[in-house]
Scaffold this motif. Structure first.
Motif, PDB file in Angstrom:
ATOM      1  N   GLY A 148      67.095  48.213  71.487  1.00  0.00           N
ATOM      2  CA  GLY A 148      65.713  48.213  72.678  1.00  0.00           C
ATOM      3  C   GLY A 148      64.738  47.213  72.200  1.00  0.00           C
ATOM      4  O   GLY A 148      64.214  46.575  72.968  1.00  0.00           O
ATOM      5  N   GLU A 149      64.104  47.090  70.923  1.00  0.00           N
ATOM      6  CA  GLU A 149      62.979  46.642  70.658  1.00  0.00           C
ATOM      7  C   GLU A 149      63.101  45.185  70.356  1.00  0.00           C
ATOM      8  O   GLU A 149      62.343  44.393  70.508  1.00  0.00           O
ATOM      9  CB  GLU A 149      62.249  47.401  69.324  1.00  0.00           C
ATOM     10  CG  GLU A 149      61.998  48.820  69.747  1.00  0.00           C
ATOM     11  CD  GLU A 149      60.777  49.387  69.067  1.00  0.00           C
ATOM     12  OE1 GLU A 149      60.063  48.527  68.458  1.00  0.00           O
ATOM     13  OE2 GLU A 149      60.699  50.495  68.782  1.00  0.00           O
ATOM     14  N   ARG A 150      64.347  44.860  69.989  1.00  0.00           N
ATOM     15  CA  ARG A 150      64.801  43.450  69.734  1.00  0.00           C
ATOM     16  C   ARG A 150      64.705  42.765  71.037  1.00  0.00           C
ATOM     17  O   ARG A 150      64.526  41.715  71.116  1.00  0.00           O
ATOM     18  CB  ARG A 150      66.178  43.312  69.049  1.00  0.00           C
ATOM     19  CG  ARG A 150      65.869  43.463  67.556  1.00  0.00           C
ATOM     20  CD  ARG A 150      65.547  42.220  66.835  1.00  0.00           C
ATOM     21  NE  ARG A 150      65.788  42.150  65.439  1.00  0.00           N
ATOM     22  CZ  ARG A 150      65.195  41.236  64.632  1.00  0.00           C
ATOM     23  NH1 ARG A 150      64.763  40.143  65.150  1.00  0.00           N
ATOM     24  NH2 ARG A 150      65.493  41.099  63.383  1.00  0.00           N
ATOM     25  N   GLY A 151      64.972  43.609  72.076  1.00  0.00           N
ATOM     26  CA  GLY A 151      65.041  42.849  73.383  1.00  0.00           C
ATOM     27  C   GLY A 151      63.565  42.969  74.215  1.00  0.00           C
ATOM     28  O   GLY A 151      63.515  42.696  75.356  1.00  0.00           O
ATOM     29  N   GLY A 152      62.598  43.598  73.492  1.00  0.00           N
ATOM     30  CA  GLY A 152      61.339  43.570  73.877  1.00  0.00           C
ATOM     31  C   GLY A 152      60.976  45.030  74.513  1.00  0.00           C
ATOM     32  O   GLY A 152      59.666  44.959  75.143  1.00  0.00           O
ATOM     33  N   ARG A 293      67.642  38.448  71.004  1.00  0.00           N
ATOM     34  CA  ARG A 293      66.505  38.338  70.190  1.00  0.00           C
ATOM     35  C   ARG A 293      65.459  37.374  70.815  1.00  0.00           C
ATOM     36  O   ARG A 293      64.261  37.315  70.625  1.00  0.00           O
ATOM     37  CB  ARG A 293      66.795  37.767  68.742  1.00  0.00           C
ATOM     38  CG  ARG A 293      67.548  38.919  67.859  1.00  0.00           C
ATOM     39  CD  ARG A 293      67.958  38.157  66.434  1.00  0.00           C
ATOM     40  NE  ARG A 293      68.869  37.520  66.670  1.00  0.00           N
ATOM     41  CZ  ARG A 293      69.049  36.228  66.265  1.00  0.00           C
ATOM     42  NH1 ARG A 293      67.901  35.534  65.733  1.00  0.00           N
ATOM     43  NH2 ARG A 293      70.203  35.504  66.206  1.00  0.00           N
ATOM     44  N   SER A 294      65.890  36.491  71.523  1.00  0.00           N
ATOM     45  CA  SER A 294      64.976  35.554  72.204  1.00  0.00           C
ATOM     46  C   SER A 294      64.287  36.127  73.426  1.00  0.00           C
ATOM     47  O   SER A 294      63.034  35.788  73.468  1.00  0.00           O
ATOM     48  CB  SER A 294      65.993  34.295  72.924  1.00  0.00           C
ATOM     49  OG  SER A 294      66.977  34.775  73.708  1.00  0.00           O
ATOM     50  N   VAL A 295      64.810  36.922  73.973  1.00  0.00           N
ATOM     51  CA  VAL A 295      63.755  37.661  75.261  1.00  0.00           C
ATOM     52  C   VAL A 295      62.794  38.810  74.547  1.00  0.00           C
ATOM     53  O   VAL A 295      62.000  39.317  75.151  1.00  0.00           O
ATOM     54  CB  VAL A 295      64.773  38.303  76.191  1.00  0.00           C
ATOM     55  CG1 VAL A 295      65.840  37.533  76.850  1.00  0.00           C
ATOM     56  CG2 VAL A 295      65.479  39.488  75.476  1.00  0.00           C
ATOM     57  N   GLY A 296      63.195  39.185  73.186  1.00  0.00           N
ATOM     58  CA  GLY A 296      62.160  39.893  72.497  1.00  0.00           C
ATOM     59  C   GLY A 296      61.209  38.868  71.750  1.00  0.00           C
ATOM     60  O   GLY A 296      59.971  39.873  71.563  1.00  0.00           O
ATOM     61  N   PRO A 311      66.820  41.031  83.492  1.00  0.00           N
ATOM     62  CA  PRO A 311      68.410  41.524  83.326  1.00  0.00           C
ATOM     63  C   PRO A 311      68.867  41.761  82.003  1.00  0.00           C
ATOM     64  O   PRO A 311      69.568  42.712  81.447  1.00  0.00           O
ATOM     65  CB  PRO A 311      69.103  40.477  84.258  1.00  0.00           C
ATOM     66  CG  PRO A 311      68.162  39.884  85.055  1.00  0.00           C
ATOM     67  CD  PRO A 311      66.884  39.973  84.437  1.00  0.00           C
ATOM     68  N   THR A 312      68.609  40.807  81.289  1.00  0.00           N
ATOM     69  CA  THR A 312      69.090  40.950  79.721  1.00  0.00           C
ATOM     70  C   THR A 312      68.538  42.100  78.983  1.00  0.00           C
ATOM     71  O   THR A 312      69.132  42.976  78.181  1.00  0.00           O
ATOM     72  CB  THR A 312      68.545  39.702  78.726  1.00  0.00           C
ATOM     73  OG1 THR A 312      69.309  38.557  79.300  1.00  0.00           O
ATOM     74  CG2 THR A 312      69.246  39.812  77.599  1.00  0.00           C
TER      75      THR A 312
END
Length: 426
Positions: A148-152, A293-296, A311-312
């Motif tokens: 979850g947190e890697r995605g922000g 990782r990029s969206v986070g 969506p990611t």
């Protein structure tokens, strides 16, 4: 100061170096506490470490060590490791990962030697097996937090996902008589909590911390109400689930000490090994992990290359919820076949601490969860050994270890740059 030639002239660059004192300070505090304990409560006789149980395939003799000499020699070695950490800090070097790991193992050996004085027996294999058992829901919860947190998205709702997973698992497994159906139900329960979190945090831009806290309270109240209204009056039909049996892996299960610990376990534990390996590999080796990782880290940059940021994030929060739900199933399909009100007992928050302590890395977060599970199991061992430590302190032990670990080591790590920050396109 460092001079760098650039074209016609020279550019003067100031090199800023930082000393990192958290690790040596933490180790020093532990040194002082252990030394004080050893002085005010001296020991006599031998301490016994039992490496194998009576049912082990390979018999190993108990290890007897003289309590006082072993304890103080270990303490001196701990002091030397602490000095090493201070020298690293003075030389502007980061402390290598091996040092706190070796320190923790040696400190625990010294402490158990003190606790098992006068012929007390420390069952090594049994202690490790108990620690692994208590760590399983923490590992699943920590992996959910990492994803979850890697995605922000900050996943404060791990506690609620574990709790609803445990409730859903026992209900469906009791009705169908099949623990695998209960496991699927637990995943659905975790996904439901994650869906609400994702909808409010990503779609409606509500503060993620607030949504997570509210969800934890909501799930606690909802499962408590359903327990009293539905499960308690129908204990035999709706709150008595079949549990997963233990499977022993041939050959591996016969390895001394570690065999019974890691390779004589129920299905959910073996599934945990697979999930940890897949998430760790996928996070850094696949397109899924790169996009996550990029969206986070930099959602704007991810958006410019065609990655659909929200969506990611949404789908990965749901994936995290499913994983946390499996951890909840462990409570009612392995530990006990019944659901009780608030049976997760705040382990979701300890799992969140494991995420931070592990630096938002799947493997490190798993190791942190195992550490916290060991600390929880340690209070049971100390009670059996009849140590003079007050029982109230032993109940505090896992939380003290959690605070000490996060406060002492987590300051050197950095969260994903966009963690907790909603993304508004354009």
């Amino acid at each position: 100061m460092t001079a760098v030639a650039a074209g016609v002239g020279e550019i003067q660059l100031d090199v800023v170096r930082t000393r990192h004192f958290k690790v040596p300070i933490t180790l020093t505090i532990v040194d002082v506490l252990l030394g004080f304990l050893f002085l005010v409560a001296p020991v006599t006789g031998d301490s016994v470490f039992r490496l194998a149980d009576s049912g082990s395939a390979i018999a190993l003799a108990d290890v007897h060590v003289p309590s006082a000499p072993t304890m103080w020699i270990s303490w001196v070695l701990l002091a030397l490791l602490t000095v090493w950490a201070w020298l690293d800090a003075a030389a502007y070097r980061r402390t290598q990962l091996w040092l706190p790991i070796v320190y923790a193992v040696l400190a625990m050996f010294a402490f158990l030697t003190w606790a098992a004085q006068d012929g007390g027996v420390v069952p090594v294999a049994g202690t490790l097996a108990g620690a692994l058992s208590l760590s399983v829901p923490l590992v699943y919860g920590a992996l959910a937090g990492v994803i979850g947190e890697r995605g922000g998205v900050v996943n404060i709702a791990i506690e609620g996902q574990l709790l609803l997973g445990a409730f859903s698992a026992v209900l469906l497994a009791s009705i169908t008589g099949n623990p695998y159906v209960g496991l699927i139900g637990a995943m659905i329960g975790g996904v439901f909590v994650a869906f609400v979190l994702a909808a409010f945090a990503i779609r409606y831009l509500v503060d993620q911390i607030i949504v997570g806290v509210v969800l934890n309270v909501l799930v606690s109240g909802l499962t408590g109400f359903l327990y009293g209204a539905l499960l308690a009056p129908n204990q035999q039909t709706m709150n008595s689930a079949p549990t997963f049996p233990k499977w022993k892996i041939p050959l591996l299960g016969d390895i001394p000490v570690i065999g019974p610990v890691f390779f004589h376990q129920p299905f959910i534990v073996y599934l945990m090994y697979v999930v940890v390996a897949v998430v760790a590999w996928g996070m850094y080796r696949t397109r899924w992990g790169l996009r996550l990782r990029s969206v986070g880290e930099h959602p704007q940059a991810a958006d410019t290359v065609g990655i659909k940021v929200n969506p990611t994030r949404f789908w990965n929060v749901l994936l995290a919820g499913a994983i946390a739900g499996i951890g909840g199933a462990y409570f009612t399909l392995v530990s006990v076949p019944h659901f009780t009100k608030d049976m997760t007992a705040g382990l979701g928050f300890i799992a969140l601490a494991a995420v931070i302590f592990g630096g938002w890395d799947p493997i490190k977060a798993t190791l942190a969860a195992l550490l916290f599970g060991f600390a929880t199991n340690l209070q049971n061992l100390l009670t059996v050994l009849k140590t003079p430590i007050p029982s109230e302190f032993m109940l505090m032990l896992p939380y003290i270890v959690t605070i000490l670990a996060v406060a002492g080591f987590a300051g050197q790590i950095r969260a994903p740059a966009a963690d907790g920050k909603p993304y508004i396109k354009g």
